[in-house]
Design a protein around this motif. Structure first.
Motif: not given
Length: 229
Positions: A39-47, A98-105
């Motif tokens: 669930a965590f790595y899915t939330r990161l947006g990883w494939r 930008a990378a930080r913001q992706v995770l925060l979002d």
């Protein structure tokens, strides 16, 4: 003496593996709760590449970060390492904020940007590539390789973003310039545009060959070669 001679002999013999590509493609990370980690790595947006099971005693899940040639796997009975013991897993990015913001979002906790403290290595922070003292904020000179941010998965496996804009010499051949994503290419174009603006200010006029200048700048930057002025 025999050991020394053997080592000398090994040094003079050509490696049988020379010329064979060795592609690092998978890292194993230890987790205690497979579904929670998924669930965590899915939330990161990883494939999500795979989720295989065999009975109740074996399961393996594979994820790949965006733009990465290397994947991570975790699961049940895939490693004897203690859950959360993986540290110093680096994700190279062209734009740290930008990378930080992706995770925060995505609702993922990530540290503020930080940089190292020069030659100071002893300190209260968790060790990372440049020591263990983390100074708040990105590197003031915004040097390549020098700015970081950190986050962890639910087990405590530690990840770091590292901002790399100009590669060290020899890291990538100038004739082999590639970009893993449109985001990386866009970031390179923005840096080239900024540098080209300074170039035009120095020369005092519009550069009709700006396209060639951009291309030269981007290739040199990625290959770690002297940048055009």
């Amino acid at each position: 003496m025999a050991v020394i001679e053997m080592n000398r002999e090994a040094e003079t013999k050509p490696s049988k593996s020379r010329g064979v590509d060795l592609k690092l493609e998978v890292l194993v990370i230890p987790v205690s709760d497979v579904d929670r980690a998924k669930a965590f790595y899915t939330r990161l947006g990883w494939r999500l590449d795979a989720d295989f099971t065999s009975g109740d005693d074996w399961r393996v899940i594979q994820f790949t970060p965006p733009g990465s040639a290397c994947s991570v796997i975790f699961g049940t009975n895939v490693t004897a390492a203690a859950p959360g013991s993986a540290r110093g897993l680096y994700l190279v990015v062209s734009d740290l904020e930008a990378a930080r913001q992706v995770l925060l979002d995505r609702g993922v906790e990530v540290s503020e940007a930080f940089h190292g403290a020069g030659d100071v290595h002893a300190g209260p922070d968790e060790p990372y590539l440049f020591g263990s003292v983390r100074v708040s904020g990105a590197d003031p000179k915004r040097g390549s390789y020098a700015s970081f941010a950190a986050f962890s998965d639910p087990d405590g496996n530690g990840w770091l973003f590292q901002e790399v804009t100009t590669r060290l010499p020899g890291r990538i051949a100038g004739d082999g310039t590639t970009f893993a994503s449109a985001t990386d290419l866009a970031a390179a174009l923005r840096r080239a545009a900024l540098a080209h603006g300074e170039h035009e200010a120095r020369t005092g006029g519009h550069d009709d060959n700006w396209r060639d200048w951009y291309a030269d700048y981007i290739v040199r930057e990625q290959a770690g070669q002297p940048l055009p002025s």
